[in-house]
Design an enzyme around this catalytic site. Structure first.
Site, mmCIF file in Angstrom:
data_model
loop_
_atom_site.group_PDB
_atom_site.id
_atom_site.type_symbol
_atom_site.label_atom_id
_atom_site.label_comp_id
_atom_site.label_asym_id
_atom_site.label_seq_id
_atom_site.Cartn_x
_atom_site.Cartn_y
_atom_site.Cartn_z
ATOM 1 N N CYS A 54 -3.065 -31.625 26.902
ATOM 2 C CA CYS A 54 -1.815 -30.873 26.713
ATOM 3 C C CYS A 54 -2.123 -29.500 26.119
ATOM 4 O O CYS A 54 -2.926 -29.385 25.191
ATOM 5 C CB CYS A 54 -0.880 -31.658 25.794
ATOM 6 N N CYS A 58 0.086 -29.288 18.748
ATOM 7 C CA CYS A 58 0.685 -30.182 17.746
ATOM 8 C C CYS A 58 -0.446 -30.875 16.966
ATOM 9 O O CYS A 58 -1.258 -31.589 17.568
ATOM 10 C CB CYS A 58 1.581 -31.224 18.413
ATOM 11 N N CYS A 61 -1.322 -34.740 17.190
ATOM 12 C CA CYS A 61 -1.294 -35.441 18.478
ATOM 13 C C CYS A 61 -2.672 -35.674 19.094
ATOM 14 O O CYS A 61 -3.509 -34.767 19.142
ATOM 15 C CB CYS A 61 -0.411 -34.660 19.447
ATOM 16 N N CYS A 98 10.908 -45.942 28.404
ATOM 17 C CA CYS A 98 10.722 -44.535 28.026
ATOM 18 C C CYS A 98 9.394 -44.020 28.566
ATOM 19 O O CYS A 98 8.345 -44.596 28.270
ATOM 20 C CB CYS A 98 10.688 -44.378 26.514
ATOM 21 N N CYS A 129 14.591 -43.329 29.769
ATOM 22 C CA CYS A 129 14.392 -42.233 28.819
ATOM 23 C C CYS A 129 13.118 -41.524 29.237
ATOM 24 O O CYS A 129 12.163 -42.189 29.652
ATOM 25 C CB CYS A 129 14.248 -42.800 27.410
ATOM 26 N N CYS A 189 17.890 -38.047 22.243
ATOM 27 C CA CYS A 189 17.050 -38.821 21.333
ATOM 28 C C CYS A 189 16.195 -37.805 20.593
ATOM 29 O O CYS A 189 15.362 -37.137 21.209
ATOM 30 C CB CYS A 189 16.181 -39.798 22.136
ATOM 31 N N ARG A 261 15.780 -45.274 14.955
ATOM 32 C CA ARG A 261 14.645 -46.018 15.507
ATOM 33 C C ARG A 261 13.455 -46.038 14.549
ATOM 34 O O ARG A 261 12.951 -44.994 14.143
ATOM 35 C CB ARG A 261 14.208 -45.380 16.831
HETATM 36 N N1 SAM Z 1 4.758 -33.697 25.212
HETATM 37 C C1 SAM Z 1 6.117 -33.963 24.959
HETATM 38 C C2 SAM Z 1 6.598 -33.297 23.694
HETATM 39 O O1 SAM Z 1 5.875 -33.287 22.705
HETATM 40 O O2 SAM Z 1 7.701 -32.774 23.699
HETATM 41 C C3 SAM Z 1 6.461 -35.442 24.933
HETATM 42 C C4 SAM Z 1 5.494 -36.455 24.333
HETATM 43 S S1 SAM Z 1 5.177 -36.347 22.592
HETATM 44 C C5 SAM Z 1 3.797 -37.364 22.384
HETATM 45 C C6 SAM Z 1 6.578 -37.167 21.848
HETATM 46 C C7 SAM Z 1 6.669 -37.234 20.327
HETATM 47 O O3 SAM Z 1 5.787 -38.253 19.840
HETATM 48 C C8 SAM Z 1 6.293 -36.017 19.524
HETATM 49 O O4 SAM Z 1 7.313 -35.075 19.461
HETATM 50 C C9 SAM Z 1 6.046 -36.605 18.153
HETATM 51 O O5 SAM Z 1 7.228 -36.589 17.383
HETATM 52 C C10 SAM Z 1 5.610 -38.042 18.470
HETATM 53 N N2 SAM Z 1 4.194 -38.225 18.117
HETATM 54 C C11 SAM Z 1 3.135 -37.758 18.806
HETATM 55 N N3 SAM Z 1 1.975 -38.076 18.201
HETATM 56 C C12 SAM Z 1 2.301 -38.777 17.083
HETATM 57 C C13 SAM Z 1 1.543 -39.361 16.034
HETATM 58 N N4 SAM Z 1 0.219 -39.269 15.992
HETATM 59 N N5 SAM Z 1 2.198 -40.013 15.064
HETATM 60 C C14 SAM Z 1 3.550 -40.099 15.096
HETATM 61 N N6 SAM Z 1 4.319 -39.551 16.053
HETATM 62 C C15 SAM Z 1 3.712 -38.888 17.040
HETATM 63 FE FE1 SF4 Z 2 1.519 -32.094 23.859
HETATM 64 FE FE2 SF4 Z 2 1.253 -34.012 22.046
HETATM 65 FE FE3 SF4 Z 2 2.516 -31.787 21.413
HETATM 66 FE FE4 SF4 Z 2 3.666 -33.507 23.154
HETATM 67 S S1 SF4 Z 2 3.218 -33.881 20.995
HETATM 68 S S2 SF4 Z 2 3.533 -31.275 23.336
HETATM 69 S S3 SF4 Z 2 1.832 -34.298 24.175
HETATM 70 S S4 SF4 Z 2 0.357 -31.949 21.965
#
Ligand code: SAM
Ligand code: SF4
Ligand code: DTB
Length: 320
Positions: A54, A58, A61, A98, A129, A189, A261
């Protein structure tokens, strides 16, 4: 029915957090019973339809290309695989499926495939979702037409702390996507993550942002950070369980008719912590042994927990 307010002041929210735990739990649980059937939990199953690489940064992630987490990059899954995973989730009792993709935003071409997936999963009689990153107004309309029930897009944390966690998209970008989703008629959500290194005030501000939207998100995921080796947050201190439980309770009070949730992080939580989250007003969770890229409790363990607590999964309310 409790009054639904969208004008919460930060001092009111901080005062709720500061209540003696039993007073806070009592208040949250009372509101919960006024608005929902007690002992019933909505269950959703997650599937990563496009994993890794990606472009966003973040810091929590596993899927960011900037984080060296050893995750295997995968292409968009073929629709047959998605349908069979959804069918299995349905057989196991999930009512919502989802699908998450590691995108900054979907291209119109990739959205064509997601639209097909949404229609196919709906045809199984499940709620749908998706979480695909940022959307344009036009894209939300396409997803609505395909029959999408919910779009997940988290605010993650407070506007003040946000820049410490993500720099490649702004808080306002997220609010914009959420307002397009809302305007298209898809259920929203949106929630956040605890344990990013935020302060107690940041948690109150996150909930204030969610609770003061023109309409509350129908579903509010509260995630505990899954500390992933190779991410900048891998060595963060775990959040205190009572702080987590309090956040669930305050979310329930501020957004009385929303599903709250109990999301990521359950593998690190004791049964007792989860039980207190359910008492505090959590009434939705992920079911199935995997979240997107990390583990969730095994179905057997969750069935046992449900039996111990006398909880039941909510039945499907789709008509098709
Ligand atoms: N890439 C898209 C986005 O970020 O908008 C969708 C998938 S992303 C993995 C969805 C959500 O998962 C993130 O916004 C975050 O809140 C949550 N998330 C991701 N990694 C996480 C982690 N290590 N621990 C807890 N929540 C996590
Ligand atoms: Fe990409 Fe992870 Fe951020 Fe979603 S949360 S935008 S998958 S880096
Ligand atoms: C949400 O708030 N939590 C889910 C879902 N929305 C998409 C994702 C949790 C991801 C946990 C880390 C992982 O498995 O990669």
């Amino acid at each position: 029915m409790t009054e639904v307010r969208t004008n919460w002041d930060i001092t009111e929210i901080e005062a709720l957090f500061a209540l003696p735990l039993n007073d806070l739990l009592y208040k949250a649980h009372t509101i919960h019973r006024e608005n929902f059937t007690p002992n019933t939990v909505q269950v959703s199953t997650l599937l990563s339809i496009k994993t890794g690489a990606c472009p966003e940064d973040c810091s929590y992630c596993s899927q960011s290309a900037r984080n060296d987490t050893g995750l295997e990059r995968e292409r968009l899954l073929p629709i047959e695989e998605v349908i069979s995973a959804a069918q299995e989730a349905k057989n196991n009792g999930a009512t919502r499926f989802c699908m998450g993709a590691a995108w900054r935003n979907p291209t119109d071409k990739s959205l064509d495939h997601v639209v097909d997936m949404v229609s196919a999963v709906k045809a199984l009689g499940m709620e749908t979702c998706v979480t695909l990153g940022m959307l344009t107004e036009k894209q939300t309309d396409r997803l609505k037409t395909a029959g999408l029930d919910y779009y997940n897009h988290n605010l993650d944390t407070s506007p003040e702390f946000y820049g410490e966690v993500i720099t490649t998209r702004t808080y306002q970008d997220r609010l914009d996507t959420l307002s397009y989703v809302r305007d298209s008629g898809i259920n929203v959500c949106s929630g956040g993550i605890l344990g990013l290194g935020e302060t107690a005030r940041d948690r109150a501000r996150l909930l204030q942002e969610l609770a003061n939207m023109p309409k509350h998100p129908e579903s509010v995921p509260i995630n505990e950070l899954v500390r992933i080796p190779g991410t900048p947050l891998a060595d963060n201190e775990a959040i205190d369980s009572f702080d987590f439980i309090r956040t669930i309770a305050v979310a329930r009070i501020l957004m009385p008719t929303s599903y709250v949730r109990l999301s990521a992080g359950r593998t690190e939580m004791s049964d007792e912590t989860q039980a207190m989250c359910f008492f505090a007003g959590a009434n939705s969770m992920f079911y199935g042994d995997k979240l997107l890229t990390t583990d969730n409790p095994e179905e057997n363990a969750d069935n046992l927990l449900f039996a111990k607590l006398g909880l039941e999964p909510e039945r499907a309310n789709t008509t098709n």
